[in-house]
Write a protein that holds these residues in place. Sequence first.
Motif, PDB file in Angstrom:
ATOM      1  N   SER A  94      35.606  21.323  22.616  1.00 33.55           N
ATOM      2  CA  SER A  94      36.576  20.431  23.233  1.00 33.55           C
ATOM      3  C   SER A  94      37.878  20.416  22.442  1.00 33.55           C
ATOM      4  CB  SER A  94      36.011  19.013  23.320  1.00 33.55           C
ATOM      5  OG  SER A  94      35.905  18.451  22.030  1.00 33.55           O
ATOM      6  N   VAL A  95      38.946  20.034  23.123  1.00 29.89           N
ATOM      7  CA  VAL A  95      40.259  19.963  22.478  1.00 29.89           C
ATOM      8  C   VAL A  95      40.230  18.959  21.335  1.00 29.89           C
ATOM      9  CG1 VAL A  95      42.687  19.361  22.803  1.00 29.89           C
ATOM     10  CG2 VAL A  95      41.468  20.636  24.582  1.00 29.89           C
ATOM     11  N   GLY A  96      39.531  17.843  21.549  1.00 37.12           N
ATOM     12  CA  GLY A  96      39.444  16.819  20.518  1.00 37.12           C
ATOM     13  C   GLY A  96      38.783  17.338  19.251  1.00 37.12           C
ATOM     14  N   ILE A  97      37.659  18.057  19.417  1.00 37.00           N
ATOM     15  CA  ILE A  97      36.953  18.609  18.258  1.00 37.00           C
ATOM     16  C   ILE A  97      37.814  19.657  17.567  1.00 37.00           C
ATOM     17  CG2 ILE A  97      34.987  20.028  17.546  1.00 37.00           C
ATOM     18  CD1 ILE A  97      33.295  18.624  19.616  1.00 37.00           C
ATOM     19  N   ALA A  98      38.504  20.479  18.360  1.00 33.25           N
ATOM     20  CA  ALA A  98      39.358  21.519  17.783  1.00 33.25           C
ATOM     21  C   ALA A  98      40.483  20.912  16.949  1.00 33.25           C
ATOM     22  CB  ALA A  98      39.939  22.395  18.898  1.00 33.25           C
ATOM     23  N   LEU A  99      41.130  19.871  17.491  1.00 35.14           N
ATOM     24  CA  LEU A  99      42.218  19.209  16.767  1.00 35.14           C
ATOM     25  C   LEU A  99      41.697  18.512  15.511  1.00 35.14           C
ATOM     26  CD1 LEU A  99      44.271  17.708  19.737  1.00 35.14           C
ATOM     27  CD2 LEU A  99      44.866  19.678  18.313  1.00 35.14           C
ATOM     28  N   ALA A 100      40.525  17.889  15.648  1.00 31.93           N
ATOM     29  CA  ALA A 100      39.934  17.221  14.487  1.00 31.93           C
ATOM     30  C   ALA A 100      39.591  18.242  13.407  1.00 31.93           C
ATOM     31  CB  ALA A 100      38.670  16.458  14.907  1.00 31.93           C
ATOM     32  N   GLY A 101      39.080  19.394  13.835  1.00 32.46           N
ATOM     33  CA  GLY A 101      38.749  20.446  12.884  1.00 32.46           C
ATOM     34  C   GLY A 101      39.978  20.954  12.144  1.00 32.46           C
ATOM     35  N   MET A 102      41.075  21.121  12.861  1.00 34.65           N
ATOM     36  CA  MET A 102      42.324  21.557  12.227  1.00 34.65           C
ATOM     37  C   MET A 102      42.810  20.534  11.208  1.00 34.65           C
ATOM     38  SD  MET A 102      44.250  23.056  15.630  1.00 34.65           S
ATOM     39  CE  MET A 102      45.784  23.397  14.763  1.00 34.65           C
ATOM     40  N   ALA A 103      42.708  19.245  11.572  1.00 31.45           N
ATOM     41  CA  ALA A 103      43.157  18.188  10.670  1.00 31.45           C
ATOM     42  C   ALA A 103      42.289  18.122   9.419  1.00 31.45           C
ATOM     43  CB  ALA A 103      43.139  16.837  11.389  1.00 31.45           C
ATOM     44  N   VAL A 104      40.968  18.212   9.602  1.00 30.59           N
ATOM     45  CA  VAL A 104      40.050  18.169   8.466  1.00 30.59           C
ATOM     46  C   VAL A 104      40.306  19.338   7.530  1.00 30.59           C
ATOM     47  CG1 VAL A 104      37.626  18.436   7.788  1.00 30.59           C
ATOM     48  CG2 VAL A 104      38.234  16.864   9.634  1.00 30.59           C
ATOM     49  N   CYS A 105      40.490  20.525   8.094  1.00 32.21           N
ATOM     50  CA  CYS A 105      40.713  21.710   7.272  1.00 32.21           C
ATOM     51  C   CYS A 105      42.061  21.647   6.549  1.00 32.21           C
ATOM     52  CB  CYS A 105      40.635  22.974   8.130  1.00 32.21           C
ATOM     53  SG  CYS A 105      38.958  23.351   8.661  1.00 32.21           S
ATOM     54  N   PHE A 106      43.066  21.104   7.215  1.00 32.61           N
ATOM     55  CA  PHE A 106      44.361  20.933   6.546  1.00 32.61           C
ATOM     56  C   PHE A 106      44.207  20.004   5.344  1.00 32.61           C
ATOM     57  CE2 PHE A 106      48.140  18.326   5.851  1.00 32.61           C
ATOM     58  CZ  PHE A 106      49.095  19.306   5.615  1.00 32.61           C
ATOM     59  N   PHE A 107      43.550  18.870   5.556  1.00 34.51           N
ATOM     60  CA  PHE A 107      43.348  17.905   4.479  1.00 34.51           C
ATOM     61  C   PHE A 107      42.496  18.509   3.368  1.00 34.51           C
ATOM     62  CE2 PHE A 107      41.428  13.621   3.127  1.00 34.51           C
ATOM     63  CZ  PHE A 107      42.499  13.348   2.297  1.00 34.51           C
ATOM     64  N   ALA A 108      41.478  19.287   3.762  1.00 33.81           N
ATOM     65  CA  ALA A 108      40.623  19.952   2.766  1.00 33.81           C
ATOM     66  C   ALA A 108      41.437  20.927   1.929  1.00 33.81           C
ATOM     67  CB  ALA A 108      39.472  20.674   3.466  1.00 33.81           C
ATOM     68  N   GLY A 109      42.374  21.632   2.571  1.00 41.15           N
ATOM     69  CA  GLY A 109      43.235  22.550   1.834  1.00 41.15           C
ATOM     70  C   GLY A 109      44.090  21.826   0.816  1.00 41.15           C
ATOM     71  N   VAL A 110      44.580  20.638   1.181  1.00 39.39           N
ATOM     72  CA  VAL A 110      45.371  19.833   0.251  1.00 39.39           C
ATOM     73  C   VAL A 110      44.512  19.399  -0.935  1.00 39.39           C
ATOM     74  CG1 VAL A 110      46.639  17.681  -0.054  1.00 39.39           C
ATOM     75  CG2 VAL A 110      46.955  19.018   2.027  1.00 39.39           C
ATOM     76  N   LEU A 111      43.311  18.894  -0.636  1.00 39.83           N
ATOM     77  CA  LEU A 111      42.435  18.413  -1.705  1.00 39.83           C
ATOM     78  C   LEU A 111      42.051  19.528  -2.673  1.00 39.83           C
ATOM     79  CD1 LEU A 111      40.006  16.064   0.277  1.00 39.83           C
ATOM     80  CD2 LEU A 111      42.079  15.466  -0.953  1.00 39.83           C
ATOM     81  N   GLY A 112      41.639  20.661  -2.111  1.00 39.17           N
ATOM     82  CA  GLY A 112      41.245  21.776  -2.957  1.00 39.17           C
ATOM     83  C   GLY A 112      42.413  22.328  -3.752  1.00 39.17           C
ATOM     84  N   GLY A 113      43.586  22.346  -3.135  1.00 40.15           N
ATOM     85  CA  GLY A 113      44.762  22.854  -3.817  1.00 40.15           C
ATOM     86  C   GLY A 113      45.237  21.962  -4.944  1.00 40.15           C
ATOM     87  N   LEU A 114      44.939  20.668  -4.832  1.00 43.00           N
ATOM     88  CA  LEU A 114      45.348  19.726  -5.869  1.00 43.00           C
ATOM     89  C   LEU A 114      44.374  19.667  -7.037  1.00 43.00           C
ATOM     90  CD1 LEU A 114      46.578  16.675  -3.768  1.00 43.00           C
ATOM     91  CD2 LEU A 114      47.983  18.100  -5.256  1.00 43.00           C
ATOM     92  N   SER A 115      43.086  19.728  -6.730  1.00 39.25           N
ATOM     93  CA  SER A 115      42.096  19.447  -7.772  1.00 39.25           C
ATOM     94  C   SER A 115      41.151  20.589  -8.082  1.00 39.25           C
ATOM     95  CB  SER A 115      41.261  18.230  -7.366  1.00 39.25           C
ATOM     96  OG  SER A 115      40.528  18.527  -6.194  1.00 39.25           O
ATOM     97  N   GLY A 116      41.074  21.589  -7.208  1.00 42.96           N
ATOM     98  CA  GLY A 116      40.141  22.684  -7.429  1.00 42.96           C
ATOM     99  C   GLY A 116      38.755  22.416  -6.877  1.00 42.96           C
ATOM    100  N   TYR A 117      38.509  21.252  -6.325  1.00 38.79           N
ATOM    101  CA  TYR A 117      37.199  20.950  -5.747  1.00 38.79           C
ATOM    102  C   TYR A 117      37.384  20.011  -4.561  1.00 38.79           C
ATOM    103  CZ  TYR A 117      37.425  16.311  -7.892  1.00 38.79           C
ATOM    104  OH  TYR A 117      37.813  15.043  -8.236  1.00 38.79           O
ATOM    105  N   GLY A 118      36.336  19.862  -3.760  1.00 36.20           N
ATOM    106  CA  GLY A 118      36.367  18.900  -2.657  1.00 36.20           C
ATOM    107  C   GLY A 118      36.564  19.520  -1.290  1.00 36.20           C
ATOM    108  N   ALA A 119      37.203  20.702  -1.204  1.00 39.11           N
ATOM    109  CA  ALA A 119      37.503  21.288   0.100  1.00 39.11           C
ATOM    110  C   ALA A 119      36.232  21.636   0.863  1.00 39.11           C
ATOM    111  CB  ALA A 119      38.380  22.528  -0.078  1.00 39.11           C
ATOM    112  N   GLY A 120      35.325  22.377   0.220  1.00 42.58           N
ATOM    113  CA  GLY A 120      34.091  22.776   0.893  1.00 42.58           C
ATOM    114  C   GLY A 120      33.221  21.595   1.261  1.00 42.58           C
TER     115      GLY A 120
END
Length: 253
Positions: free
Chosen positions: A13-39
């Motif tokens: 669904s579009v909702g799940i796809a958008l949510a997935g993009m948002a989660v992955c974007f946020f995960a990229g920020v977290l991992g890029g800042l601290s080295g952990y948390g993205a996965g």
Amino acid sequence: MLTEAQLLAGQISVGIALAGMAVCFFAGVLGGLSGYGAGLLVTLFIAPIVGPKALIPMISVLMLVNNGSRVWFYRHALDLPTVVKVSAVAMPMSWIGAELYVRLDSSVIQTVLGVVLIASVPLRRWIERARIRPGPIAVYGIGATYGFLASLIVGAGMLIVPMLMGIGFAGPALLATDAAIAAVTNLFKSVVFGALDALSVAHFILALVLGFCTIPGTACAAWIVRRTSLRLHTALIEGLILIGGFGMIFGLI
């Protein structure tokens, strides 16, 4: 949970796809800042969609892209000899871990993942307080342990960050070297899981797309690194991890 046929047909669904993009974007920020948390963060989102059996193979592909982008953004600080040293022992052990993973029952994997997610919070804090100062033998031992666990659970990368800090890495050098070790190991794991028929085409494509969604987040992290406190980020990610871990154990996720 979506089947492989539904994934191949693009029945998300579009909702799940958008949510997935948002989660992955946020995960990229977290991992890029601290080295952990993205996965760990991405796991909480995709586990209910693909199920526990496909999770680790997919995370391997997704984190290959995520960590590869982090290596690029911090490439000027990369310590290649350390990457080679740790990866040399991590890769063969990840193969052994992958062989074990494909033989485990899905229900066992789900319970193990839930326990690991919950245990990762106090374990990370203990490792941080312990201020480990590993010698050469310990570096190889931690690398081997990381490689084995990385094919079985999410969050094994938390072993590498304190080890690198213990031998003198900090800032961009820490983030780049940690990411390079993870990228090499995840590339190897992806190949092994594919050879073991544990990574389907549909799951590979979905993981690749989600991985690319983390790159803008990693870019943002590279810009704001050293400009913000990680205290709030740590509290939020630990809260999500605990909720997700209990949810997986009791079948709520």
